[in-house]
Design a protein around this motif. Structure first.
Motif, PDB file in Angstrom:
ATOM      1  N   LYS C 310       0.880  -1.218  -0.042  1.00 33.28           N
ATOM      2  CA  LYS C 310      -0.087   0.159  -0.085  1.00 33.28           C
ATOM      3  C   LYS C 310       0.842   1.310  -0.079  1.00 33.28           C
ATOM      4  O   LYS C 310       0.658   2.075  -0.782  1.00 33.28           O
ATOM      5  N   TYR C 311       1.830   1.334   0.971  1.00 35.78           N
ATOM      6  CA  TYR C 311       2.664   2.492   0.954  1.00 35.78           C
ATOM      7  C   TYR C 311       3.499   2.585  -0.233  1.00 35.78           C
ATOM      8  O   TYR C 311       3.613   3.648  -0.442  1.00 35.78           O
ATOM      9  N   ALA C 312       3.800   1.411  -0.385  1.00 36.04           N
ATOM     10  CA  ALA C 312       4.991   1.542  -1.743  1.00 36.04           C
ATOM     11  C   ALA C 312       4.218   1.922  -2.670  1.00 36.04           C
ATOM     12  O   ALA C 312       4.744   2.807  -3.523  1.00 36.04           O
TER      13      ALA C 312
ATOM     14  N   ALA D 204      11.654  11.092  -2.523  1.00 37.94           N
ATOM     15  CA  ALA D 204      11.919   9.792  -3.569  1.00 37.94           C
ATOM     16  C   ALA D 204      12.758   8.900  -2.360  1.00 37.94           C
ATOM     17  O   ALA D 204      12.459   7.638  -2.411  1.00 37.94           O
ATOM     18  N   THR D 205      13.479   9.396  -1.550  1.00 37.32           N
ATOM     19  CA  THR D 205      14.376   8.200  -0.822  1.00 37.32           C
ATOM     20  C   THR D 205      13.587   7.959   0.346  1.00 37.32           C
ATOM     21  O   THR D 205      13.498   6.692   0.677  1.00 37.32           O
ATOM     22  N   LEU D 206      12.803   8.623   0.846  1.00 39.45           N
ATOM     23  CA  LEU D 206      11.817   8.291   1.928  1.00 39.45           C
ATOM     24  C   LEU D 206      10.723   7.498   1.216  1.00 39.45           C
ATOM     25  O   LEU D 206      10.552   6.086   1.830  1.00 39.45           O
ATOM     26  N   GLY D 207      10.450   7.377   0.251  1.00 35.31           N
ATOM     27  CA  GLY D 207       9.485   6.360  -0.597  1.00 35.31           C
ATOM     28  C   GLY D 207      10.243   4.955  -0.718  1.00 35.31           C
ATOM     29  O   GLY D 207       9.880   3.843  -0.428  1.00 35.31           O
ATOM     30  N   ILE D 208      11.578   5.094  -1.289  1.00 35.06           N
ATOM     31  CA  ILE D 208      12.467   4.061  -1.723  1.00 35.06           C
ATOM     32  C   ILE D 208      12.618   3.172  -0.410  1.00 35.06           C
ATOM     33  O   ILE D 208      12.335   2.092  -0.361  1.00 35.06           O
ATOM     34  N   ALA D 209      12.834   4.025   0.724  1.00 29.48           N
ATOM     35  CA  ALA D 209      12.934   3.283   1.749  1.00 29.48           C
ATOM     36  C   ALA D 209      12.021   2.490   2.457  1.00 29.48           C
ATOM     37  O   ALA D 209      12.177   1.393   2.692  1.00 29.48           O
ATOM     38  N   GLU D 210      10.635   3.067   2.288  1.00 31.07           N
ATOM     39  CA  GLU D 210       9.680   2.353   2.406  1.00 31.07           C
ATOM     40  C   GLU D 210       9.469   1.150   1.843  1.00 31.07           C
ATOM     41  O   GLU D 210       9.032  -0.276   2.244  1.00 31.07           O
TER      42      GLU D 210
END
Ligand SMILES: Nc1ncnc2c1ncn2[C@@H]1O[C@H](COP(=O)(O)OP(=O)(O)OP(=O)(O)O)[C@@H](O)[C@H]1O
Ligand SMILES: Nc1ncnc2c1ncn2[C@@H]1O[C@H](COP(=O)(O)OP(=O)(O)OP(=O)(O)O)[C@@H](O)[C@H]1O
Ligand SMILES: CC(C)C[C@H](N)C(=O)O
Ligand SMILES: [Mg+2]
Ligand SMILES: [Mg+2]
Lengths: 374, 286, 335, 444, 234
Positions: C310-312, D204-210
């Motif tokens: 979901k978050y991804a 973007a990095t925040l997202g990639i990390a997740e």
């Protein structure tokens, strides 16, 4: 002398709300023994709380390390979550020869993990619960269910073992989807579960975590009307928050009938906390087992008393219940065998984990009612 | 050398550069003037690769350089300064200069570990060069000052100095003169002429100071409303009616305070140039 | 009928929840964006401010309930909200005095401010837990549903349920009111404009006679109010738990940035983009497909990606938006 | 060498850095005296790992002004390396699904490359359609190959394995591999997000990390997901405590020194880790300091100061950003791999942004951004505080609560003691930022 | 005593003093122009007069009242207006809003003043809805001056108002400045277009290294060959 006992639980982090009830349980046992003055001829026991944070393996290890090396504890009640437990066991307990009894780590993986005989748990492996749950559901004539589980080793382990058992016995799992704890919004998960369909929804989660969120969402949107609740869900909170909305739903949890639990609940109430909160009784038992084993081995050295734990827990001998720790200590001193039953009717099997009796419950008129034990 | 063909650059619906075509000859010092908002800086920015053009193309020595990145243009010998100074504030003045030359051996990580000797040699050379430039610009005393602490005009000098650290083919100067002391501006003018003569730099200069333009530039290109309005020698341009009307104006009307100009003369002026001047006249009359 | 059923399913499981969630995110993102544009830093303490504000509202709600005060069919918490806002805003002002003010005076770099806000976040985090503990708390009272599943089924005879919770309606209505008020304030009033001026160019604002202390104070008051409102609405609609609000920080920031950080309109749009992509892209379309294409039941779930991601998914969307629309949906402000 | 340089620059003069490091050492020694050397060395080891993470983040933030808000993702990716490299392979797993998975990824790669190619070559309406078609077909082919392979692998002995397993190579090999994994991901992120606005990199990095953590949590075939991988071998030459305790030679030696053999064994192990970590740190410091004090460093600072101008001066800003971003991430990944081999287990759910992104940023800032020695100091110091705050909390609370009469309020206070860790952390962070805003060891 | 009297100002940004006992005075309705080489401290002197710099020595009086200790906002309220050399617009606010902000401390209707600014700088009227950050360099400068005029100050301080504006606009600007001065407002400005500026100045200051090097009427300075050669570019 003063014996130190570590109480290593996830006081902060995603399961922070479960920890206090468990700590209280362990501390009550410790207090009982201390005040009796009967341990090893008058030793007192001091609990030392430490925070395993539940998910941060490094922090858990550091906390465990501190307990063992600087606080010089002689035993650890904990850790709480399976992940943290594994970390502390492998990095601290095994390296230092420290005994750990976890009241709540239920991951099946812990069964086979090498532990040098240092690790025990007063909770059964989830492999067993999955099996029990499958039987129960099929007996009610429900042939297809959707499953959602909290995304950790506990939830996944339980969901997997359930799915395997249920499908082997002829049921159909329409979807097995994880949910993350600690989020506020579960619309997406509920939507998917609803779309997959099924006659009931199995929620292998935590009641004051995502489990409640999913349940709320499923009820509110009308996606499911029948639910199955494993151990993480069955608690006062469930009854308080959902009441008659979930009439007809059912579940099970590792628990025992009988007087041990009743006594414990009464004691907890007198002490001003809720003893039925998850694994609170198990924590009491974990602490009690350690202290009784010390007496039996006549030593506070974990490398010595670790061998006594199975004997204490599995009898034969007089049954010891909560509130009777002093009596237990006396009997041991007199050289008589005891069988520690405790709050959860402890029976340790295999590598030192509870065999597990389960209590089946059903929600009737907004109340959790016990149907039977198996 | 630089040829701009039918260049268009719009922001939203607004055409800041509107179908402009012009040409900068090798070896010239070309002036680019025009009213505020004529699109001069925008044109610069498109040529220098800061903005993508909406349409049209730019060639350099016959080679299409439309849309190349600023650092690619730098390597082709096209340098520019900024209207608002863009120094590196936390570097010293000297470091601001020393960082300019491209492909320094010390810019490769490998060399920073295993090629210290190469670096030492090249650094010594750069240092010498930087000090020469600083002397030339008369700001040697500031060499170890952080560039961020310089005054407005000093920063402009530094900007110019950076173009002197390499062999440039063409240098675009966006209002080097704004905010620079006139005496110093003359020095800069001399420097530009010298670079032009001795090193063969081609210059394209945006400037509002007509003395400066007149002294330095040939030819002068006038832009207005995104288009090329006129082109020619400086003297020629300064007499062009359209240019006077749109850009140069006719001097102070209120000079009365210093010299005695009659009200009549003022009105005569207006009669000659309706439009902008007229409106402004109303403004001042209020 | 089947078509209608499909429509109802989508409304029930995607549109309604995503709208409410989106409104909550949008309010949170507005707070973040406001601080970002006027005080020029990303306020990591915002999630915990929301938690604190909600905690206060809950305590007051309990007080009201104990006194027997209620708000008819509406949740009592709405009555407590103004008091919560006052207290939270006061805390914001206090924090500013004790902490942030100094950094403004020394003109600290934005990243230092970010770090300072992380420090404040830690402290607020602890404060909220001291105040109200770590447990899950339900404090919504009053009527729970505008339409509930059973009523709907009886009314329409459709097999698909449709529910509309009163908290969802309240959330959206309040959000609209708050957003309108905020826009009116920023765009039309002198104080609002002076805040924007301050955010643009602090020194020049000073030279125009704008009192920076006032601007900052008003900003914090509004931030406190927004945080309390957003947090309370979220808590009403779901439930309150201190830890959730920290986690909410992530989608809130994502919303603000997708929309174009520093831009209030963007914050709102961003909130909905994130909520709809989170819910919509991981929705299993099996049921809908079954309704729409008769005589065919797909084996799988017809789900693009499992809800695990979901978050991804929402972040992937975010990154795509940024690649193809680099300014964010609306042009944000770069500090 | 550079300690002196930075000290010189710092307000406190030449002695500042040595003083702070002495203080740090003092704290560790104090910890050793009061709480035992095990605990002290444990903190020091984790502190040094954190310091390496901080070094990586500092390379990105401090040298180049790139705000990486996803350190956690690179730590986690690095941590995957020991699982894939040094765990023994799961028998039969590769045969069951390995090829399917490889094929699936090949298809995915072809689809993405194809889509990019189409996007670049085609124009107009056709472009969108063609790209979408390729991606959709690619996606479904991918799932068609991938899903059965995964099921096959996960069916193998799920309670103990259920994943592909590793290559069974020495753990030391996995460290550079961890760095490579992180670098690869960083390259990808960088290609997409660098060159856009700077705050996009953060998101973007925040997202990639997740995403990375989500993958590690949910892809059981890869690393057992939330079921965790246990018993990851230790790197050479770190021994196991049990082996030491069973070694006659070791026990006699310890006894000769008057040290309890169990204690001795645990300390020996920690010292061995410490040695490895210190070697890595010195290598990294040497490399980074050399680069920083050269034209390369000057160029990076120029880019950080003003990207537009640096580009006009011929510096390829995007490429430099990519370079430093990849290098920094590699360092973070290295630390991630090292951490997993220290822990001996991989638990994907333990990656939370607070611990691996925010605290690391705090370390960089407290140490002084741009300053390598600062990162080391910040890393160890902040980790020390993070660990100790857990202990100090209850004590402080007890003192705070003492004036109150026993009762529910006092109990509430005592119960809340665990949250003192956050409070202490916050106060320390704010204190440092207040009284030394450029960090303890500022960049010159 | 003059209307503005900044006497013996000494101070700077850090260790070294930039201003060394610098004195600036302007009378009512007078135009005073500061010229000098780059880095002389002209902008610094302006900032000092406006209270944006801590003075070690010296004091500033306005209309006989000592304002040395006042904050910049309070000085605005006392009737001082300032256009800094750089960063002198609100970039993400529209031109119109920029002007409005100039009138922030005024409670009366500022529409008339705004119309005046628009007639003075017609281009701004066309661009009234555009954000100031999207304007060309010269347009921005016009916005900046416009903003200060909106305050209707008693003392207007301009730091290089004509930098980057086209000759025609520069002439208009100087015209307007003369007009403004005629209404009794004092003008203190820094200029590099020194010849034009000194031509309209009642008083000129040549500042070198933070010291008053020459002080005289504008005309006299223009006539001084030494000054012309060293500071006015011949
Ligand atoms: N980013 C932008 N968005 C919208 N309009 C813009 C933008 N940049 C410039 N413009 C407009 O384009 C026109 C041309 O601007 P430009 O900066 O090229 O003028 P110029 O000729 O350099 O003027 P000056 O002499 O004042 O510097 C102006 O009217 C300006 O308002
Ligand atoms: N913020 C600052 N910090 C430190 N030094 C400064 C700062 N601003 C200016 N200076 C220094 O003060 C001196 C005077 O600067 P100032 O800006 O007053 O010059 P100026 O006379 O206005 O020059 P210009 O005509 O170039 O604008 C210069 O040497 C400059 O380096
Ligand atoms: C506290 C618990 C409910 C823990 C859970 N049984 C686990 O193993 O992680
Ligand atoms: Mg321009
Ligand atoms: Mg100046």
């Amino acid at each position: 002398d003063d014996v130190k006992m570590g109480v290593l639980l996830g006081f902060t982090g995603p399961l922070e709300s479960l920890a206090p009830g468990m700590a209280k349980g362990a501390e009550m046992a410790i207090k009982e023994v201390s005040e009796s003055g009967k341990l090893l001829g008058g030793d007192t026991v001091t609990p030392i709380e430490a925070d395993s944070t539940c998910v941060d393996a490094a922090a858990a290890t550091a906390a465990g390390e501190t307990l063992v090396t600087s606080d010089k504890v002689s035993g650890i009640v904990g850790a709480m979550c399976s992940g943290a437990t594994t970390a502390v066991l492998q990095n601290v307990a095994m390296a230092n020869g420290m005994v750990m009894i976890s009241p709540s780590a239920t991951s099946p993986a812990l069964t086979t993990l090498p532990d040098d005989g240092l690790f025990f748990r007063t909770a059964p492996s989830d492999a067993r619960q999955g099996d029990v749950m499958a039987d129960e559901i099929l007996e009610k004539g429900i042939k297809s269910v959707a499953v959602t589980y909290t995304n950790n080793d506990y939830g996944k382990g339980l969901a997997d073992s359930f799915e395997k058992a249920y499908e082997a016995k002829g049921g159909k799992v329409t979807i097995s989807a994880a949910h993350e704890d600690g989020k506020g919004d579960y619309s997406a998960e509920v939507g998917s579960l609803a779309s997959a369909g099924g006659d009931a929804l199995v929620i292998a989660g935590y009641v004051d975590q995502g489990g409640s969120g999913i349940l709320r969402g499923a009820l509110d949107t009308g996606a499911f009307s029948k639910f199955v609740f494993p151990d993480g869900m069955v608690s006062q909170t469930l009854q308080d928050n959902f009441g008659s909305e979930i009439n007809g739903s059912f579940g099970q949890l590792p628990d025992s009938a009988g007087q041990g639990m009743q006594t414990y609940l009464g004691m907890a109430k007198a002490a001003g906390y809720d003893g039925s909160s998850a694994y609170s009784g198990g924590s009491y038992d974990a602490a009690a087992l350690i202290m009784l084993a010390m007496e039996a081995a006549n030593s506070t050295d974990p490398k010595v008393y670790k061998d006594k734990i199975m004997d204490i827990a599995n009898g034969p001998g007089e049954k010891i219940y909560p509130g009777e720790l002093a009596k237990g200590l006396e009997l041991i001193k007199e050289g008589k065998p005891i069988d520690y039953e405790g709050a959860t009717a402890i029976k340790l099997i295999g590598n030192g984990e509870a065999a597990g009796t389960f209590r089946e419950i059903e929600i009737k008129d907004g109340k959790i009612e016990t149907v039977k034990y198996r | 050398m630089i040829r701009v063909e039918n260049l268009v650059k719009s922001f939203g619906g607004f055409r800041a550069v509107d179908d402009a075509s012009l040409c900068i000859e090798t070896g010239s010092i070309t002036g680019l003037i025009g009213p505020n908002g004529a699109g001069k800086s925008t044109l610069f920015n498109v040529i220098a690769g800061v903005h993508e053009p909406t349409a049209g193309r730019v060639t350099m020595d016959g080679e299409d350089i439309t849309g190349l990145k600023p650092h690619e243009l730098f390597h082709k010998g096209l340098l520019r300064t900024f209207q608002i100074a863009h120094e590196f504030p936390s570097l010293t003045v000297r470091e601001n200069l020393m960082m300019v030359p491209p492909d320094q051996p010390g810019e490769t990580l490998w060399n920073t570990w295993f090629g210290r000797r190469k670096i030492r040699d090249s650094e010594a050379e750069l240092l010498k060069k930087a000090d020469e430039v600083l002397d030339f610009l008369t700001i040697s005393h500031l060499r170890d000052e952080k560039a961020g602490n310089l005054s407005g005009g000093q920063k402009k000098l530094l900007e110019l100095g950076r173009t002197m650290m390499v062999e440039a083919k063409i240098v675009f100067l966006d209002e080097v003169g704004a905010g620079v002391n006139r005496t110093l501006l003359n020095t800069i003018g001399d420097a530009i002429v010298r670079l032009n003569k001795e090193r063969g730099y081609t210059f394209c200069v945006i400037e509002h100071d007509m003395d400066f333009i007149g002294r330095l530039c040939d030819p002068v290109i006038v832009m207005a409303e995104g288009r090329v309005l006129a082109q020619g020698s400086a003297d020629h341009i300064m007499e062009n009616e359209a240019v006077i009307e749109a850009y140069l104006g006719t001097g102070l009307k209120n000079k009365v305070k210093a010299e005695e100009v009659t009200e009549d003369a003022l009105h005569e002026d207006h009669g000659a140039q309706p439009g902008l001047g007229d409106e402004a006249g109303k403004g001042t009359a209020q | 009928m089947d078509f209608l059923n499909a429509l109802v399913a989508i409304t029930n499981y995607v549109i309604i929840p995503a709208t409410a969630y989106g409104a909550q995110l949008a309010l949170g993102a507005l707070g973040v964006t406001l601080v970002y544009s006027i005080l020029r830093f990303s306020n990591f303490a915002h999630g915990d401010t929301m938690a604190f504000g909600t905690g206060v509202v809950i305590l007051i709600t309990w007080g009201f309930q104990a006194m027997g005060i209620s708000f008819g069919p509406l949740p009592t918490a709405l009555l407590a909200l103004p008091f919560g806002i006052v207290i939270t805003s006061a805390l914001m002002l206090g924090t500013d005095k004790v902490v942030y003010q100094y950094y403004r005076k020394v003109k600290a770099a934005p990243v230092v401010m970010v770090m300072v806000s992380v420090g404040v976040m830690f402290i607020m985090n602890a404060l909220t837990r001291f105040l109200i503990g770590v447990d899950q708390i339900n404090f919504a009272d009053g009527a729970r549903f505008v339409i509930n599943a059973r009523q709907w089924r009886e009314m329409t005879g459709m097999s698909e349920p449709l529910t509309l919770r009163s908290t969802q309606v309240i959330t959206v209505v309040t959000a609209i009111l708050v957003v309108w008020a905020l826009f009116w304030f920023l765009g039309r009033t002198r104080t609002g404009k002076s805040m924007r001026a301050f955010s643009d160019n602090e020194d020049l604002a000073l030279l125009s006679g704008i009192d920076p202390n006032r601007v900052v104070a008003v900003t914090w008051i509004i931030t406190g109010a927004l945080a309390t409102i957003a947090g309370t609405l979220y808590g009403l609609d779901k439930s309150f738990k201190a830890f959730t609000y920290f986690q909410l920080l992530l989608p809130i920031f994502a919303s603000a940035i997708v929309g174009g950080i520093g831009n209030p309109v963007g914050a709102i749009a961003g909130g909905f983009v994130i909520s709809f992509s989170e819910v919509g892209l991981t929705y299993a379309w099996k049921k809908v497909v079954t309704y729409l294409i008769p005589n065919w039941e797909p084996d799988g779930l017809v789900q693009l990606l499992s809800t695990d991601y979901k978050y991804a998914v929402s972040f992937t969307i975010l990154i795509l938006v940024l690649i193809f629309k680099p300014t964010g949906l609306f042009k944000g402000k770069i500090v | 060498m550079s300690t002196a340089r930075q000290a010189d620059a710092a307000a406190g003069g030449r002695l500042r850095a040595p003083l702070f490091f002495a203080l740090m050492a003092g704290l560790i020694v104090l910890e050793g005296m009061t709480s035992g050397w095990n605990s002290a060395l444990g903190i020091l080891n984790m502190g040094l790992l954190s310091a390496i993470m901080a070094l990586g983040v500092n390379m990105q933030w401090g040298y180049a002004g790139l705000f990486n808000a996803g350190a956690m993702g690179f730590v986690a990716l690095g941590g995957l390396a020991p699982v894939l490299i040094s765990m023994p392979p799961t028998p039969g797993a590769f045969k069951a699904g390995g090829f399917g998975i490889l094929a699936a990824f090949a298809v995915a790669a072809i689809a993405v490359i194809g889509a990019v190619w189409l996007y670049r070559t085609l124009r107009g309406k056709l472009r969108g359609l063609a790209v979408a078609a390729v991606l959709i077909v690619g996606f479904f082919t991918f799932r068609w190959l991938f899903d059965p392979a995964v099921d096959a692998i996960e069916a193998i002995n799920p309670s103990a394995a259920g994943n592909l397993g590793g290559l069974g190579l020495p753990t030391l090999v996995s460290w550079p591999v961890g760095a490579l994994l992180a670098a690869g991901a960083a390259w990808l992120v960088g290609k997409i997000a660098l060159g856009l606005r700077s705050d996009y990199l953060a998101i973007a990095t925040l997202g990639i990390a997740e995403i990375v953590v989500a993958v590690l949590k949910n892809e059981q075939w890869l690393d057992r997901g939330v079921l965790n991988v246990n018993g990851i071998p230790r790197p050479w030459p770190v021994p196991y405590e049990i082996d030491l305790q069973n070694s006659h030679a070791f026990v006699t030696k310890m006894q000769a020194w008057g040290i309890d053999p169990t204690l001795g064994s645990t300390i020996t192990v920690k010292l061995a880790f410490l040695l490895l970590f210190v070697i890595v740190i010195f290598a990294l410091i040497w490399l980074t300091e050399m680069s920083l004090r050269s034209p390369w460093g000057r160029m990076m600072r120029a880019i950080r100061d003003n990207e537009v101008s640096a580009a006009a001066m011929g510096k390829n800003v995007t490429r430099r950003h990519l370079q430093i971003f990849v290098l920094g991430s590699a360092v973070i990944g290295l630390a991630g791999a090292m951490m997993i081999s220290l822990d001996g287990q991989m638990t994907p759910s333990s990656y939370n942004p607070l611990r691996y992104t925010f605290i690391v940023l705090v370390m960089v800032i407290v140490g002084g951004s741009g300053s390598n020695w600062g990162s080391i100091l910040g890393g160890v110091l902040i980790w020390y505080v993070w660990v100790k705050a857990g202990d100090w909390g209850p004590d402080m609370m007890a003192i705070l609560a003492s004036p109150f009469p026993a009762g529910p309020f006092k109990e509430h206070m005592i119960d809340s003691a665990a949250h003192m860790r956050m409070l202490v952390m916050g106060i320390i962070l704010l204190g440092v930022l207040r009284f030394s805003p450029r960090g303890l060891l500022p960049e010159k | 005593m003059s209307y503005l009297d900044a006497r013996d100002m000494t101070g700077g940004y850090g260790k070294a003093d930039i201003l060394n006992s610098c004195t600036l005075t302007v009378d009512k309705g007078e135009i005073a122009v500061i010229v000098g080489p780059n880095g002389a401290g002209k902008s610094t002197a302006m900032k000092a007069v406006f209270g944006m710099l801590n003075l070690r020595e010296g004091r500033v009086t306005l209309d006989g009242v000592d304002i040395t200790a006042l904050s910049p906002q309070d000085r605005v309220k006392k009737g001082m207006g300032f256009v800094p050399q750089v960063n002198n617009v609100f970039p993400t606010m529209s031109v119109e809003e920029n002007l409005e902000m100039g009138a922030f401390i005024r409670d009366d209707d500022f529409k008339v003043a705004m119309e005046q600014v628009f007639t003075l700088f017609p281009i701004l009227k066309d661009k009234r809805r555009q954000n100031a950050g999207e304007l060309s360099g010269g347009q921005r400068q016009q916005v900046a001056v416009g903003r200060a005029l909106m305050t209707q100050p008693k003392l207007l301080m301009l730091d290089e108002p004509t930098a980057g504006v086209s000759p025609i606009v520069m002439d208009e600007l100087f015209d307007r400045i003369i007009e403004v001065a005629r209404t009794g407002i004092s003008i203190l400005m820094v200029e590099q277009n020194a010849r034009q500026a000194l031509e309209i100045a009642d008083k000129g200051y040549v500042l070198v290294q933070g010291e008053n090097k020459y002080t005289d009427t504008g005309k006299a300075l223009m006539a001084d060959p030494e000054v012309r050669r060293t500071f006015l570019g011949g």
